[in-house]
Design an enzyme around this catalytic site. Structure first.
Site, PDB file in Angstrom:
ATOM      1  N   LEU A 141       0.870  -1.173   0.000  1.00 47.59           N
ATOM      2  CA  LEU A 141       0.000   0.000   0.000  1.00 47.59           C
ATOM      3  C   LEU A 141       0.905   1.220   0.000  1.00 47.59           C
ATOM      4  O   LEU A 141       1.988   1.202   0.590  1.00 47.59           O
ATOM      5  CB  LEU A 141      -0.900   0.023   1.243  1.00 47.59           C
ATOM      6  CG  LEU A 141      -1.933  -1.099   1.380  1.00 47.59           C
ATOM      7  CD1 LEU A 141      -2.675  -0.957   2.714  1.00 47.59           C
ATOM      8  CD2 LEU A 141      -2.922  -1.094   0.230  1.00 47.59           C
ATOM      9  N   ASP A 142       0.470   2.283  -0.658  1.00 46.82           N
ATOM     10  CA  ASP A 142       1.251   3.512  -0.657  1.00 46.82           C
ATOM     11  C   ASP A 142       1.392   4.047   0.770  1.00 46.82           C
ATOM     12  O   ASP A 142       0.582   3.730   1.652  1.00 46.82           O
ATOM     13  CB  ASP A 142       0.583   4.583  -1.535  1.00 46.82           C
ATOM     14  CG  ASP A 142       0.556   4.187  -2.999  1.00 46.82           C
ATOM     15  OD1 ASP A 142       1.403   3.370  -3.408  1.00 46.82           O
ATOM     16  OD2 ASP A 142      -0.313   4.689  -3.726  1.00 46.82           O
ATOM     17  N   LYS A 143       2.384   4.879   0.977  1.00 44.85           N
ATOM     18  CA  LYS A 143       2.682   5.427   2.309  1.00 44.85           C
ATOM     19  C   LYS A 143       1.441   5.965   3.005  1.00 44.85           C
ATOM     20  O   LYS A 143       1.218   5.708   4.191  1.00 44.85           O
ATOM     21  CB  LYS A 143       3.729   6.534   2.165  1.00 44.85           C
ATOM     22  CG  LYS A 143       4.052   7.264   3.457  1.00 44.85           C
ATOM     23  CD  LYS A 143       5.060   8.388   3.215  1.00 44.85           C
ATOM     24  CE  LYS A 143       5.343   9.166   4.489  1.00 44.85           C
ATOM     25  NZ  LYS A 143       6.296  10.278   4.247  1.00 44.85           N
ATOM     26  N   THR A 145      -1.813   5.511   2.066  1.00 46.97           N
ATOM     27  CA  THR A 145      -3.030   4.705   1.919  1.00 46.97           C
ATOM     28  C   THR A 145      -3.132   3.823   3.156  1.00 46.97           C
ATOM     29  O   THR A 145      -2.159   3.193   3.567  1.00 46.97           O
ATOM     30  CB  THR A 145      -2.972   3.829   0.659  1.00 46.97           C
ATOM     31  OG1 THR A 145      -2.900   4.668  -0.492  1.00 46.97           O
ATOM     32  CG2 THR A 145      -4.211   2.953   0.550  1.00 46.97           C
ATOM     33  N   ARG A 240      -5.217   5.431  -7.920  1.00 47.68           N
ATOM     34  CA  ARG A 240      -4.954   6.869  -8.040  1.00 47.68           C
ATOM     35  C   ARG A 240      -4.815   7.283  -9.509  1.00 47.68           C
ATOM     36  O   ARG A 240      -5.350   8.315  -9.931  1.00 47.68           O
ATOM     37  CB  ARG A 240      -3.699   7.222  -7.242  1.00 47.68           C
ATOM     38  CG  ARG A 240      -3.817   6.905  -5.755  1.00 47.68           C
ATOM     39  CD  ARG A 240      -2.472   6.915  -5.039  1.00 47.68           C
ATOM     40  NE  ARG A 240      -1.881   8.242  -5.053  1.00 47.68           N
ATOM     41  CZ  ARG A 240      -0.652   8.516  -4.652  1.00 47.68           C
ATOM     42  NH1 ARG A 240       0.142   7.523  -4.221  1.00 47.68           N
ATOM     43  NH2 ARG A 240      -0.185   9.743  -4.680  1.00 47.68           N
TER      44      ARG A 240
END
Length: 327
Positions: A141-143, A145, A240
């Site tokens: 997961l992105d930082k 998210t 995104r």
């Protein structure tokens, strides 16, 4: 840098249904807990014996009933140390663990984030995970998210989870708030690749890898929409990029166009909320998969984080005050 090893010892006779198969093909079926690429590495490294003799030719055909012995050693260069970082563990057994990742936490060390990551936390929580590639991390997961991630604690568990992920058998659902009022749900089926000029960003590109995102509308506001999404693939920044491609970027997503766009005549509380929401409004809310060892179908839910809930409350207040018309 230190070196860690895990010793693997396997033994079995070649079953009748694999007579005439290549060595690498037969071993991949006989020992499904390990990937075919890893088994091929073992063969080439002289880790495999057939009837007591080392056989390092993956293409060699088997006659049948041979005794296969694998005495392998997995060597891993340990560059990262365990750190006492809190993990919100939703589920754990001896094979896997599922965490609910908070915002502002990077999953894997990289440029600008050499430590203080989920990986460092995993090494501290379960030191034996050092023997699993990438500390068992099978998806990221992105930082900023939030939400659910599954981690493998053993190499066999990781092998099976990666296979499920590649076969699109792991169900991952997300919730998000986007800028703009959507009419209805739909599917984005557009390839994603590295952005041609922004090195750290991704973009819809013909030369990219296939990517598919399904979405449906949960709630409409005056100038925003609350949506539910399901991934058919797992490209970097996929949700995104796809939502930005539709011109409905995620609220707070500064990289892909989700800058504050307060509707007309909204109150100061709404303006401040949109300006201060400095991360993409994206949460991995549901994760479903087949347990890699027991075969049981498992499902987890992670409640929306506080900032996401507060964002929805402000949007609802604005809608109640001004009506539902798009502005």
């Amino acid at each position: 840098m230190s070196t860690a090893h895990e010793k693997i010892q396997l033994q079995a006779n070649v079953p009748e249904n694999l007579f005439g198969k290549r060595l690498d093909q037969a071993l991949a079926e006989m020992f499904p807990d390990y990937s075919r690429s890893r088994i091929k590495e073992w063969i080439l490294a002289d880790y495999v014996k057939v009837d007591g003799q080392i056989l390092n030719r993956p293409r060699e055909k088997l006659l049948g009933e041979e005794l296969i012995e694998i005495d392998a050693q997995i060597e891993m260069q340990v560059q990262h140390k365990g750190q006492d970082i809190d993990l919100n563990i939703v589920f754990e057994d001896e094979h896997i663990l599922v965490i609910n990742k908070p915002m502002n936490l990077v999953v894997h060390p990289g440029a600008g984030n050499s430590d203080g990551t989920v990986l460092n936390a995993l090494l501290n929580h379960a030191p034996e995970i050092v023997n699993v590639p990438r500390a068992g991390i099978v998806h990221r997961l992105d930082k900023d998210t939030t939400g659910l991630m599954v981690v493998a604690k053993t190499i066999p568990a990781q092998t099976h989870l990666v296979e499920q992920l590649q076969a699109r058998e792991i169900s991952r659902e997300y919730e998000a708030v986007v800028v703009g009022t959507m009419v209805a749900g739909g599917t984005v089926d557009e390839p994603i690749g590295r952005h041609p000029t922004k090195r750290t960003s991704m973009a819809v590109r013909e030369s990219g890898k296939p990517a598919m995102t399904h979405y449906r509308v949960k709630e409409k506001f005056r100038a925003h929409t609350y949506i539910r999404l399901k991934l058919e693939s797992g490209r970097t920044h996929q949700i995104r990029v796809h939502m930005s491609h539709l011109r409905y970027p995620l609220v707070g997503d500064q990289a892909y166009g989700g800058r504050p766009r307060p509707p007309k005549a909204c109150n100061e509380n709404m303006v401040n909320m949109l300006r201060m929401f400095r991360r993409q409004a994206l949460h991995a809310i549901q994760l479903e998969l087949t347990h890699p060892v027991t075969g049981e179908w498992l499902s987890w839910q992670a409640p929306l984080p506080k900032d996401f809930v507060e964002l929805l409350e402000v949007l609802r207040e604005d809608k109640s005050e001004h009506g539902s018309g798009e502005v």
